[in-house]
Design an enzyme around this catalytic site. Structure first.
Site, short mmCIF file in Angstrom:
data_model
loop_
_atom_site.label_atom_id
_atom_site.label_comp_id
_atom_site.label_asym_id
_atom_site.label_seq_id
_atom_site.Cartn_x
_atom_site.Cartn_y
_atom_site.Cartn_z
N LYS A 17 0.86 -1.18 0.00
CA LYS A 17 0.00 0.00 0.00
C LYS A 17 0.90 1.24 0.00
O LYS A 17 1.49 1.60 1.01
CB LYS A 17 -0.90 0.03 1.24
CG LYS A 17 -2.02 1.05 1.07
CD LYS A 17 -2.61 1.53 2.37
CE LYS A 17 -1.81 2.60 3.03
NZ LYS A 17 -1.58 3.82 2.22
N GLU A 50 9.80 1.20 10.69
CA GLU A 50 10.88 2.17 10.41
C GLU A 50 10.23 3.55 10.50
O GLU A 50 9.44 3.92 9.63
CB GLU A 50 11.48 1.93 9.03
CG GLU A 50 12.17 0.58 8.87
CD GLU A 50 13.49 0.47 9.64
OE1 GLU A 50 13.94 1.49 10.23
OE2 GLU A 50 14.06 -0.62 9.66
N CYS A 80 14.05 10.29 6.43
CA CYS A 80 13.99 9.89 7.84
C CYS A 80 15.33 10.12 8.51
O CYS A 80 15.40 10.58 9.64
CB CYS A 80 13.56 8.44 7.95
SG CYS A 80 14.58 7.31 6.99
N GLU A 95 10.59 16.50 14.81
CA GLU A 95 11.08 16.19 13.47
C GLU A 95 10.46 17.17 12.47
O GLU A 95 9.26 17.11 12.22
CB GLU A 95 10.69 14.75 13.09
CG GLU A 95 11.19 14.37 11.72
CD GLU A 95 10.71 13.00 11.23
OE1 GLU A 95 9.54 12.64 11.46
OE2 GLU A 95 11.51 12.31 10.59
P1 NAD Z 1 2.66 8.56 7.57
O1 NAD Z 1 2.90 7.83 8.85
O2 NAD Z 1 1.68 9.66 7.55
O3 NAD Z 1 2.21 7.56 6.42
C1 NAD Z 1 2.94 6.42 6.06
C2 NAD Z 1 2.01 5.39 5.44
O4 NAD Z 1 1.10 4.93 6.44
C3 NAD Z 1 1.14 5.90 4.30
O5 NAD Z 1 1.08 4.89 3.30
C4 NAD Z 1 -0.21 6.09 4.95
O6 NAD Z 1 -1.29 6.03 4.05
C5 NAD Z 1 -0.22 4.93 5.92
N1 NAD Z 1 -1.17 5.04 7.03
C6 NAD Z 1 -1.89 6.13 7.44
N2 NAD Z 1 -2.65 5.81 8.50
C7 NAD Z 1 -2.41 4.52 8.80
C8 NAD Z 1 -2.87 3.62 9.80
N3 NAD Z 1 -3.73 4.01 10.75
N4 NAD Z 1 -2.39 2.36 9.81
C9 NAD Z 1 -1.48 1.96 8.89
N5 NAD Z 1 -1.00 2.76 7.91
C10 NAD Z 1 -1.47 4.03 7.86
O7 NAD Z 1 4.12 9.03 7.12
P2 NAD Z 1 4.50 9.99 5.92
O8 NAD Z 1 4.09 11.37 6.31
O9 NAD Z 1 4.02 9.39 4.64
O10 NAD Z 1 6.10 9.86 5.93
C11 NAD Z 1 6.94 10.68 6.66
C12 NAD Z 1 7.41 10.00 7.93
O11 NAD Z 1 8.01 8.73 7.62
C13 NAD Z 1 8.51 10.77 8.66
O12 NAD Z 1 8.27 10.73 10.04
C14 NAD Z 1 9.78 10.00 8.34
O13 NAD Z 1 10.83 10.15 9.25
C15 NAD Z 1 9.27 8.60 8.29
N6 NAD Z 1 10.17 7.73 7.51
C16 NAD Z 1 10.90 6.79 8.17
C17 NAD Z 1 11.80 6.01 7.47
C18 NAD Z 1 12.63 4.97 8.16
O14 NAD Z 1 13.17 4.09 7.47
N7 NAD Z 1 12.79 4.99 9.47
C19 NAD Z 1 11.94 6.17 6.09
C20 NAD Z 1 11.18 7.14 5.45
C21 NAD Z 1 10.28 7.92 6.18
#
Ligand code: NAD
Length: 467
Positions: free
Chosen positions: A168, A241, A275, A371
């Site tokens: 997804k 992650e 991230c 962040e």
């Molecule tokens: P997000 O948490 O808003 O969304 C990530 C994904 O989760 C999307 O596909 C979203 O549709 C889905 N999602 C939303 N609600 C959900 C739920 N209740 N249950 C399961 N999935 C759900 O994150 P974002 O804004 O897309 O990405 C940015 C964040 O991701 C930042 O905090 C960044 O640091 C982190 N990030 C971490 C890594 C890592 O490897 N540690 C890598 C890239 C990004």
């Protein structure tokens, strides 16, 4: 632009509805994208479940051949994948091209790993073996900052281990993943890989689904907590992650001119939406002014623009919500520190913010403590390196960190005491498919990449034979 379709059970299908995907550099609609209903999510999980027994029984050497074919297909379609990712994500085309090459690299790397049976004990009386078996259906949830690369962090190890997958993508960057699905549709047996897209509303259903055995999630810490909670009912395996607030510590013996380019790129690559971007910089007082000046000079000369335009170094923020959030962080920087470069939100369409350096700021405000996930870097002065280390570690996050010094051995002594999953010396953000990647504290649970990452897609089975 062609029609985008989801991949369910080997078929390209429309959604129950559509959503518009916006180009963040122009704010124009790129294309409509399918939006899955919950019933279609169930179809995707059912297809993955049905495909699992045959895929799990396929010899690992044959599964490796599938991964290599996918890598070839990615390379054959690299131009279109990269262009599409830049259109929906905003990053410079060269960065997207690099990521598509990296994506193929992840498939090739995992095609080179094995899951051999390990003999734990062999004596006259007994033989004990450790087997690593697939888990079943994996839910892979992807964020919007690296739509293709992060998909490739999850899909190849999951498939190599004999699992089937439902991917997804994030709702603001689904198109490149859907295009990838179209490319690999004829390579894999139906149902082994499924890709569904949503309007940010199906994550909960996927993480709760009784037929999903593991969730591999990359995204924010706030959503990671929701994933952990909803996965608990069925005791799913989870790899999370999550977010970070990486500190960089510049010791007094560092040469500001020499380290500034590495620090700048560690902080501003992908317009800070990484991230493991360097998100707070601690600099010794003896070189503080010079370091701020060097960073400001680099920020002033940065070229921002549409990622498809030649010469663009930094694209826009990926979506309007993040654009508004980062403007809030910018305001915090203005209020609690001094903006010495950037700070402008150009009058033009698109979610652009120039790379911004904020000096004379310390902890106690959101720009330093949280962040920012955008191109605004706070630069904090310290007088005692031990104190800087304690301040760097005083964060709920623990993803990455770096120490900068002319003496790598001295830097090493500080680096190994950082409370984070990765630490770098005189660099920030260097990762690779063979280098395990993990978050400490609230930056994650579990490991990705390398043999350790592959093991997380398996179930241990001990076979204990009396002889
Ligand atoms: P997000 O948490 O808003 O969304 C990530 C994904 O989760 C999307 O596909 C979203 O549709 C889905 N999602 C939303 N609600 C959900 C739920 N209740 N249950 C399961 N999935 C759900 O994150 P974002 O804004 O897309 O990405 C940015 C964040 O991701 C930042 O905090 C960044 O640091 C982190 N990030 C971490 C890594 C890592 O490897 N540690 C890598 C890239 C990004």
């Amino acid at each position: 632009m062609g029609q985008f379709k989801m991949l369910i059970g080997g078929k390209l299908v429309d959604g129950a509805a559509t959503i518009d995907v916006i180009n963040p550099a122009t704010e124009e609609t790129i294309a409509p994208c399918p939006r899955a209903s919950e019933a279609q999510l169930d179809d995707a999980v059912a297809a993955a479940k049905a495909a699992f027994p045959a895929w799990a029984a396929t010899a690992i050497d044959a599964r490796k051949q599938y991964l290599l074919k996918i890598a070839d297909a990615i390379e054959a379609n690299a131009g279109e994948l990269a262009r599409l990712q830049t259109q929906e994500q905003g990053k410079p085309l060269a960065a997207s091209q690099g990521e598509v090459a990296g994506m193929a690299g992840f498939f090739r790397y995992f095609a080179g790993l094995d899951l051999p049976v390990k003999t734990i004990e062999e004596s006259k009386a007994r033989k004990v073996e450790l087997h690593r078996k697939p888990l079943g259906v994996i839910g892979a949830i992807i964020p919007w900052n690296f739509p293709l690369l992060i998909l490739a962090f999850k899909v190849p190890p999951a498939l190599l281990a004999g699992n089937t997958v439902v991917v997804k993508p994030a709702p603001t960057t689904p198109l490149s993943a859907l295009h990838f699905g179209e490319i690999v549709r004829d390579i894999l047996p139906p149902g082994v890989l499924n890709i569904i897209t949503d309007a940010n509303d199906l994550g909960g259903a996927l993480t709760k689904h009784p037929d999903v055995r593991k969730i591999s999630f990359t995204g924010s810490t706030a959503t990671g907590i929701k994933v952990m909670t909803s996965a608990a009912d069925t005791l799913k395996r989870i790899t999370l992650e999550l977010g970070g607030n990486d500190a960089g510590i510049v010791l007094d013996d560092a040469d500001p001119k020499k380290v500034a380019p590495g620090i700048f790129s560690g902080a501003f690559q992908n317009s800070g939406q990484v991230c493991i971007a360097l998100k707070r910089l601690y600099v010794h007082e003896s070189i503080y002014d010079e370091m701020c000046d060097e960073l400001a000079r680099l920020a002033d000369s940065a070229v921002i623009g549409d990622g498809l335009e030649q010469g663009t170094q930094f694209g826009p923020l990926q979506n309007r919500m993040q654009f508004e959030k980062v403007q809030g962080f910018l305001e915090e920087g203005r209020r609690h520190g001094k903006v010495v470069a950037g700070g402008e939100v150009p009058e033009r369409p698109g979610y652009f913010i120039r790379p911004t350096i904020v000096r004379d700021i310390a902890e106690g405000n959101r720009l330093v403590d949280e962040e920012q996930f955008g191109p605004v870097l706070p630069v904090i002065k310290f007088s005692d390196a031990e104190d800087a280390l304690a301040r760097a570690n005083a964060s709920p996050y623990g993803l990455g960190g770096s120490v900068w010094s002319s003496d790598p051995r001295r830097a090493y002594e500080f680096a190994v005491r950082m409370d984070s999953g990765s630490v770098w010396i005189n660099q920030h953000m260097d990762v690779g498919p063979h280098i395990p990647f993990a978050g400490a504290k609230q930056s994650g649970v579990g490991v990705e990449f390398g043999e350790e990452g592959l093991a997380e897609f398996t179930q241990v089975q001990v076979v204990n034979m009396a002889l």
